[in-house]
Scaffold this motif. Structure first.
Motif, PDB file in Angstrom:
ATOM      1  N   GLN A 209      42.567  34.754  31.947  1.00 45.59           N
ATOM      2  CA  GLN A 209      42.393  35.366  33.258  1.00 45.59           C
ATOM      3  C   GLN A 209      43.717  35.890  33.799  1.00 45.59           C
ATOM      4  O   GLN A 209      43.777  36.960  34.413  1.00 45.59           O
ATOM      5  N   ILE A 212      44.483  39.189  32.164  1.00 43.47           N
ATOM      6  CA  ILE A 212      43.625  40.241  32.728  1.00 43.47           C
ATOM      7  C   ILE A 212      44.185  40.708  34.060  1.00 43.47           C
ATOM      8  O   ILE A 212      44.277  41.915  34.330  1.00 43.47           O
ATOM      9  N   ASP A 213      44.585  39.753  34.911  1.00 43.54           N
ATOM     10  CA  ASP A 213      45.126  40.102  36.224  1.00 43.54           C
ATOM     11  C   ASP A 213      46.426  40.888  36.099  1.00 43.54           C
ATOM     12  O   ASP A 213      46.648  41.860  36.834  1.00 43.54           O
ATOM     13  N   GLN A 215      47.398  42.803  33.581  1.00 45.31           N
ATOM     14  CA  GLN A 215      47.113  44.144  33.084  1.00 45.31           C
ATOM     15  C   GLN A 215      46.528  45.036  34.177  1.00 45.31           C
ATOM     16  O   GLN A 215      46.844  46.235  34.252  1.00 45.31           O
ATOM     17  N   LYS A 216      45.664  44.475  35.030  1.00 46.75           N
ATOM     18  CA  LYS A 216      45.108  45.256  36.137  1.00 46.75           C
ATOM     19  C   LYS A 216      46.207  45.730  37.071  1.00 46.75           C
ATOM     20  O   LYS A 216      46.251  46.910  37.467  1.00 46.75           O
ATOM     21  N   GLU A 217      47.093  44.811  37.454  1.00 48.87           N
ATOM     22  CA  GLU A 217      48.186  45.185  38.357  1.00 48.87           C
ATOM     23  C   GLU A 217      49.134  46.169  37.674  1.00 48.87           C
ATOM     24  O   GLU A 217      49.653  47.091  38.311  1.00 48.87           O
ATOM     25  N   GLN A 218      49.357  45.960  36.387  1.00 49.42           N
ATOM     26  CA  GLN A 218      50.239  46.859  35.641  1.00 49.42           C
ATOM     27  C   GLN A 218      49.674  48.279  35.606  1.00 49.42           C
ATOM     28  O   GLN A 218      50.411  49.257  35.809  1.00 49.42           O
ATOM     29  N   ASP A 219      48.384  48.395  35.386  1.00 47.30           N
ATOM     30  CA  ASP A 219      47.740  49.721  35.388  1.00 47.30           C
ATOM     31  C   ASP A 219      47.832  50.372  36.762  1.00 47.30           C
ATOM     32  O   ASP A 219      48.104  51.582  36.881  1.00 47.30           O
ATOM     33  N   ARG A 220      47.627  49.568  37.796  1.00 45.80           N
ATOM     34  CA  ARG A 220      47.689  50.108  39.160  1.00 45.80           C
ATOM     35  C   ARG A 220      49.108  50.604  39.476  1.00 45.80           C
ATOM     36  O   ARG A 220      49.288  51.679  40.064  1.00 45.80           O
ATOM     37  N   TYR A 332      36.940  39.015  40.519  1.00 48.44           N
ATOM     38  CA  TYR A 332      37.516  39.454  39.252  1.00 48.44           C
ATOM     39  C   TYR A 332      36.483  40.216  38.424  1.00 48.44           C
ATOM     40  O   TYR A 332      36.751  41.265  37.833  1.00 48.44           O
ATOM     41  N   THR A 335      35.821  43.668  39.750  1.00 45.91           N
ATOM     42  CA  THR A 335      36.922  44.557  39.400  1.00 45.91           C
ATOM     43  C   THR A 335      36.819  44.982  37.937  1.00 45.91           C
ATOM     44  O   THR A 335      37.075  46.142  37.582  1.00 45.91           O
ATOM     45  N   ASP A 336      36.443  44.040  37.072  1.00 46.20           N
ATOM     46  CA  ASP A 336      36.265  44.364  35.651  1.00 46.20           C
ATOM     47  C   ASP A 336      35.194  45.438  35.476  1.00 46.20           C
ATOM     48  O   ASP A 336      35.316  46.358  34.667  1.00 46.20           O
TER      49      ASP A 336
END
Length: 338
Positions: A209, A212-213, A215-220, A332, A335-336
């Motif tokens: 988890q 995943i979090d 990578q989400k912030e990194q993409d943003r 989460y 968001t996925d």
């Protein structure tokens, strides 16, 4: 084959984790805190290239000190997960060359509860203050003298080594009592452990988890600012940690709010019970009651009133925490899906 190794050092404060990390790197990379009060620190990660291998060491700030609360332990484990994400290739459990007490055994048990049984497949035990060993004794002999140590090392595949950051840095006469020799053995053991685990790394549900979090912030961050991958990942880690701390503060606020509300309810009920008790006593007997008998009766009234309320409050707190955790997971998952 991956050319990166992420290694987490765990153990209580004062065991020599930071010194060991510096010895592995051959440089004073980590600050050595000789105080046992490391509550304000989070895990720190430093990376160096050694013999063509990118080595990241994660120094944890005494996660399992006896003065830590469970909330502090969980916070530090989360910090460790962030720094070692997507997962550590190895753990180094750092111990002093001293008697293995119930406190050390409690730390071993806590590690097993927090990380799971699989953690020992990835763990190497390293002792510090090796000069405490008798001149001709090897660390395996020292371990064999304690049932607790022997069981621990066996769980870790009999991987155990010893260093001494004060006396063994320049030892030439005795190869075994040499940090250079021991560090080579430690790194070789970690590589062997990686091969045994198919060059994979340790992972569990929480680590998955966390990644995943991140990578989400990194993409943003990339989409908003176009930063380089390394910069965006470091920033994403900080954001994920900050979000975790915010969630913990919300949970703590809810818990305290419930407790305060409960105290108010208890106070009201107690006052009503005690007043009713006194009025009933006077009305039924019409005469003063002995102080000892009266005190005992009041205590019984208070206990009878408080017990069910306390149980109810504990149950409410458990429900709120469960709902909060479920709501976080649902967020989460939404968001996925997006």
């Amino acid at each position: 084959m991956e050319d990166t190794r992420r290694i987490v050092l765990i153990g209580k404060s004062g065991s020599g984790k930071s010194n060991l990390a510096n010895t592995i790197f051959g440089d004073s990379v980590f600050n050595v805190n000789h105080s046992s009060d490391s509550k304000s620190n989070f895990s720190q990660a430093k990376t160096r290239v050694m013999n063509g291998l990118t080595l990241t060491l994660i120094d944890t700030p005494g996660i399992y000190n006896i003065d830590r609360t469970q909330e502090e332990i969980q916070r530090e484990i989360f910090s460790c997960y962030i720094e070692s994400s997507p997962g550590p290739h190895a753990f180094i459990f750092v111990l002093l060359v001293e008697k293995f007490t119930e406190q050390e055994q409690a730390i071993v048990d806590q590690i097993q509860r927090d990380f799971g049984d699989d953690v020992f497949r990835y763990t190497t035990v390293v002792f510090t203050h090796g000069d405490q060993l008798p001149e001709t004794m090897k660390i395996s002999e020292f371990v064999s003298q304690s049932n607790g140590l022997r069981d621990l090392v066996q769980k870790c595949g009999n991987r155990c080594y010893v260093i001494d950051n004060k006396y063994w840095n320049n030892t030439m006469l005795n190869e075994y009592r040499s940090n250079r020799f021991q560090i080579q053995q430690i790194l070789h053991s970690i590589e062997s452990t990686c091969r045994q685990n198919s060059n994979g790394y340790f992972v569990n549900e929480m680590l998955q988890q966390v990644e995943i979090d991140i990578q989400k912030e990194q993409d943003r961050i990339r989409k908003s600012g176009g930063r380089a991958a390394g910069e965006s990942r470091d920033e994403a880690k900080q954001i994920v940690l900050q979000n975790y701390m915010k969630r913990q503060r919300k949970k703590r606020f809810l818990k305290y709010a419930i407790i305060v509300s409960g105290i108010s309810v208890i106070s009201y009920i107690l006052m009503s019970k005690v007043v009713g008790f006194f009025m009933g006593t006077v009305a039924s007997e019409g005469a003063p009651v002995g102080s000892e008998v009266l005190s005992s009766s009041v205590v019984e009234v208070v206990q009878d009133a408080v017990a069910p309320i306390k149980s109810a409050l504990d149950y409410v707190i458990e429900i709120i925490e469960a709902v909060f955790n479920r709501r976080t997971r649902l967020q989460y998952n939404k968001t996925d899906a997006l």
